[in-house]
Scaffold this active site. Structure first.
Site, PDB file in Angstrom:
ATOM      1  N   PRO A   1     125.071  63.584 -51.214  1.00 28.51           N
ATOM      2  CA  PRO A   1     125.502  62.246 -51.600  1.00 28.51           C
ATOM      3  C   PRO A   1     124.418  61.205 -51.388  1.00 28.51           C
ATOM      4  O   PRO A   1     123.831  61.123 -50.315  1.00 28.51           O
ATOM      5  CB  PRO A   1     126.694  61.985 -50.672  1.00 28.51           C
ATOM      6  CG  PRO A   1     126.502  62.896 -49.528  1.00 28.51           C
ATOM      7  CD  PRO A   1     125.747  64.080 -50.020  1.00 28.51           C
ATOM      8  N   GLU A   2     124.114  60.461 -52.412  1.00 27.10           N
ATOM      9  CA  GLU A   2     123.246  59.307 -52.280  1.00 27.10           C
ATOM     10  C   GLU A   2     124.109  58.072 -52.511  1.00 27.10           C
ATOM     11  O   GLU A   2     125.334  58.175 -52.513  1.00 27.10           O
ATOM     12  CB  GLU A   2     122.063  59.398 -53.264  1.00 27.10           C
ATOM     13  CG  GLU A   2     121.194  60.619 -52.948  1.00 27.10           C
ATOM     14  CD  GLU A   2     119.931  60.712 -53.781  1.00 27.10           C
ATOM     15  OE1 GLU A   2     119.449  59.678 -54.252  1.00 27.10           O
ATOM     16  OE2 GLU A   2     119.430  61.830 -53.975  1.00 27.10           O
TER      17      GLU A   2
ATOM     18  N   LYS B   1     123.640  54.678 -47.349  1.00 28.57           N
ATOM     19  CA  LYS B   1     124.498  55.861 -47.334  1.00 28.57           C
ATOM     20  C   LYS B   1     125.483  55.844 -46.180  1.00 28.57           C
ATOM     21  O   LYS B   1     126.198  56.825 -45.967  1.00 28.57           O
ATOM     22  CB  LYS B   1     123.633  57.115 -47.271  1.00 28.57           C
ATOM     23  CG  LYS B   1     122.653  57.216 -48.432  1.00 28.57           C
ATOM     24  CD  LYS B   1     121.639  58.310 -48.201  1.00 28.57           C
ATOM     25  CE  LYS B   1     120.437  58.121 -49.116  1.00 28.57           C
ATOM     26  NZ  LYS B   1     119.312  58.993 -48.739  1.00 28.57           N
TER      27      LYS B   1
ATOM     28  N   HIS C   1     135.834  74.422 -43.280  1.00 28.11           N
ATOM     29  CA  HIS C   1     134.876  73.376 -42.927  1.00 28.11           C
ATOM     30  C   HIS C   1     135.521  72.061 -42.524  1.00 28.11           C
ATOM     31  O   HIS C   1     134.844  71.044 -42.453  1.00 28.11           O
ATOM     32  CB  HIS C   1     133.909  73.157 -44.087  1.00 28.11           C
ATOM     33  CG  HIS C   1     133.231  74.406 -44.536  1.00 28.11           C
ATOM     34  ND1 HIS C   1     132.520  75.221 -43.674  1.00 28.11           N
ATOM     35  CD2 HIS C   1     133.173  75.023 -45.740  1.00 28.11           C
ATOM     36  CE1 HIS C   1     132.044  76.259 -44.332  1.00 28.11           C
ATOM     37  NE2 HIS C   1     132.431  76.172 -45.587  1.00 28.11           N
TER      38      HIS C   1
ATOM     39  N   ARG D   1     127.729  71.813 -43.856  1.00 29.54           N
ATOM     40  CA  ARG D   1     126.469  71.943 -43.123  1.00 29.54           C
ATOM     41  C   ARG D   1     126.378  71.069 -41.883  1.00 29.54           C
ATOM     42  O   ARG D   1     125.355  71.093 -41.196  1.00 29.54           O
ATOM     43  CB  ARG D   1     125.299  71.643 -44.056  1.00 29.54           C
ATOM     44  CG  ARG D   1     124.959  72.847 -44.909  1.00 29.54           C
ATOM     45  CD  ARG D   1     123.772  72.577 -45.780  1.00 29.54           C
ATOM     46  NE  ARG D   1     124.174  72.450 -47.158  1.00 29.54           N
ATOM     47  CZ  ARG D   1     123.332  72.240 -48.156  1.00 29.54           C
ATOM     48  NH1 ARG D   1     122.057  72.099 -47.923  1.00 29.54           N
ATOM     49  NH2 ARG D   1     123.768  72.147 -49.383  1.00 29.54           N
TER      50      ARG D   1
ATOM     51  N   ARG E   1     102.833  48.754 -46.226  1.00 29.77           N
ATOM     52  CA  ARG E   1     102.810  50.147 -45.787  1.00 29.77           C
ATOM     53  C   ARG E   1     101.509  50.809 -46.211  1.00 29.77           C
ATOM     54  O   ARG E   1     100.911  50.441 -47.219  1.00 29.77           O
ATOM     55  CB  ARG E   1     103.989  50.912 -46.403  1.00 29.77           C
ATOM     56  CG  ARG E   1     105.344  50.493 -45.886  1.00 29.77           C
ATOM     57  CD  ARG E   1     105.476  50.887 -44.439  1.00 29.77           C
ATOM     58  NE  ARG E   1     106.639  50.260 -43.840  1.00 29.77           N
ATOM     59  CZ  ARG E   1     107.807  50.896 -43.654  1.00 29.77           C
ATOM     60  NH1 ARG E   1     107.931  52.133 -44.035  1.00 29.77           N
ATOM     61  NH2 ARG E   1     108.815  50.271 -43.091  1.00 29.77           N
TER      62      ARG E   1
ATOM     63  N   ARG F   1     110.503  69.329 -48.701  1.00 29.33           N
ATOM     64  CA  ARG F   1     111.477  69.505 -49.768  1.00 29.33           C
ATOM     65  C   ARG F   1     110.748  69.612 -51.092  1.00 29.33           C
ATOM     66  O   ARG F   1     109.633  70.117 -51.131  1.00 29.33           O
ATOM     67  CB  ARG F   1     112.534  68.402 -49.764  1.00 29.33           C
ATOM     68  CG  ARG F   1     112.000  67.009 -49.521  1.00 29.33           C
ATOM     69  CD  ARG F   1     113.134  66.026 -49.420  1.00 29.33           C
ATOM     70  NE  ARG F   1     113.941  66.250 -48.224  1.00 29.33           N
ATOM     71  CZ  ARG F   1     113.770  65.638 -47.071  1.00 29.33           C
ATOM     72  NH1 ARG F   1     112.837  64.724 -46.964  1.00 29.33           N
ATOM     73  NH2 ARG F   1     114.512  65.890 -46.036  1.00 29.33           N
TER      74      ARG F   1
END
Length: 288
Positions: free
Chosen positions: A2-3, A61, A99, A119, A161, A271
DNA sequence: CGAGTACCCTGTTGGC
DNA sequence: TGCCAACAGGGTACTC
């Protein structure tokens, strides 16, 4: 996974089905689901029993519902879905399933709220909430759909940054709600490479990128929002969007929708990153 | 202090 | 067919 759009769909469901209700009982089936509640599962259950929850909020989120009764308790039920978390509103006689992590019953009967998480990266906690925001998430930046989001401030913070563009997009203290999927999609739409040094980003490029992030999130929200006006508060309603509207994510080897060059998958931050090597060429001085 | 990495977790997938 | 490694990845604790 989910975003922001998926979490927003869940927020709407919570707002409709849970806001205003009083907790009759709580059962924690797996302690890891409340690991951020430092006082432990028993305290979580006891502290929430009897409280009334208010309007559902979201930042990035994270989701939370303030405790409105007892009044001025200064606490909120905070939730993060992690990778596989679901908040489901279901009849009490629904079988638990393997779950199921936490269940809430409400006074007056009716449906239960269940936190289901394969998870266990997600979790719930009861948090002090001295301002409008739970204390634990004051470091989370506004998300691009928040009216408080300040594009000018984001652009200058981004340029300060010294890192790669996608890394910055995934940093929730800079901009929240963007995960791996929407980062890749927005970068493709903006024709930007993930390793583009943040300090070289021009203001018009930042604005275009933000616009594409909002576009991707908006269409996901449309796709998920329509199928969710029901009893079932879930994260999987966006599957239609995933299968139809993704241009790069999970499409390694397939032709780019713009130029037909095969999409490339590259390892990135433990990832994957997907990009079109032609539309999104590597910058001269890439920054991880 | 800022940047980058390791780790948490489990079901699914793919290679041998 | 069966086994094991790789993969999915958000957030945070940790190192440098």
């Amino acid at each position: 996974m989910p975003e922001l759009p998926e979490v927003e769909v869940v927020r709407r469901g919570l707002h409709r089905w849970v806001a205003g209700r009083t907790v009759a009982h709580v059962q924690v089936a797996h302690p890891r689901a409340v690991r951020r509640h430092l006082a432990g599962p028993a305290d979580f259950e006891a502290a929430l029993t009897g409280v009334t929850l208010g309007a559902a909020h979201r930042r990035g989120k994270y989701l939370w519902l303030p405790v409105i009764e007892p009044a001025q308790s200064g606490r909120a039920l905070l939730a993060h879905l992690g990778m596989s978390g679901q908040l489901l509103v279901l009849p009490p006689d629904t079988p638990p399933g393997p779950h199921l992590r936490i269940r809430f019953g409400f006074t007056g009967g009716g449906c239960e709220l269940r936190f289901v998480d394969q998870r266990t990266f997600g979790g719930l906690s009861l948090e002090p909430c001295s301002t409008g925001l739970p204390d634990l998430i004051t470091h989370i930046a506004a998300d691009p759909l928040d009216p408080e989001f300040d594009a000018g401030r984001f652009a200058s913070a981004l340029r300060r940054r010294r890192t790669g563009l996608k890394r910055a997009l995934l940093d929730q203290s800079l901009i929240s709600g963007v995960g791996n999927i929407y980062a890749d999609e927005a970068l493709w739409r903006s024709r930007l490479h993930y390793a583009r040094p943040t300090e070289t980003m021009r203001r018009f490029e930042v604005d275009r990128l933000l616009e594409e992030i909002r576009t991707v999130m908006g269409s996901a929200l449309d796709a998920g929002g329509t199928s969710f006006d029901s009893l079932y508060v879930d994260i999987n309603g966006s599957s239609g969007f995933f299968s139809r509207s993704l241009h790069v994510y999970g499409r390694a080897g397939r032709a780019c929708d713009r130029c037909s060059t095969p999409i490339r998958r590259e390892p990135f931050m433990n990832r994957s990153s997907f990009r079109c090597p032609r539309c999104q060429p590597r910058p001269r001085r890439p920054r991880w």
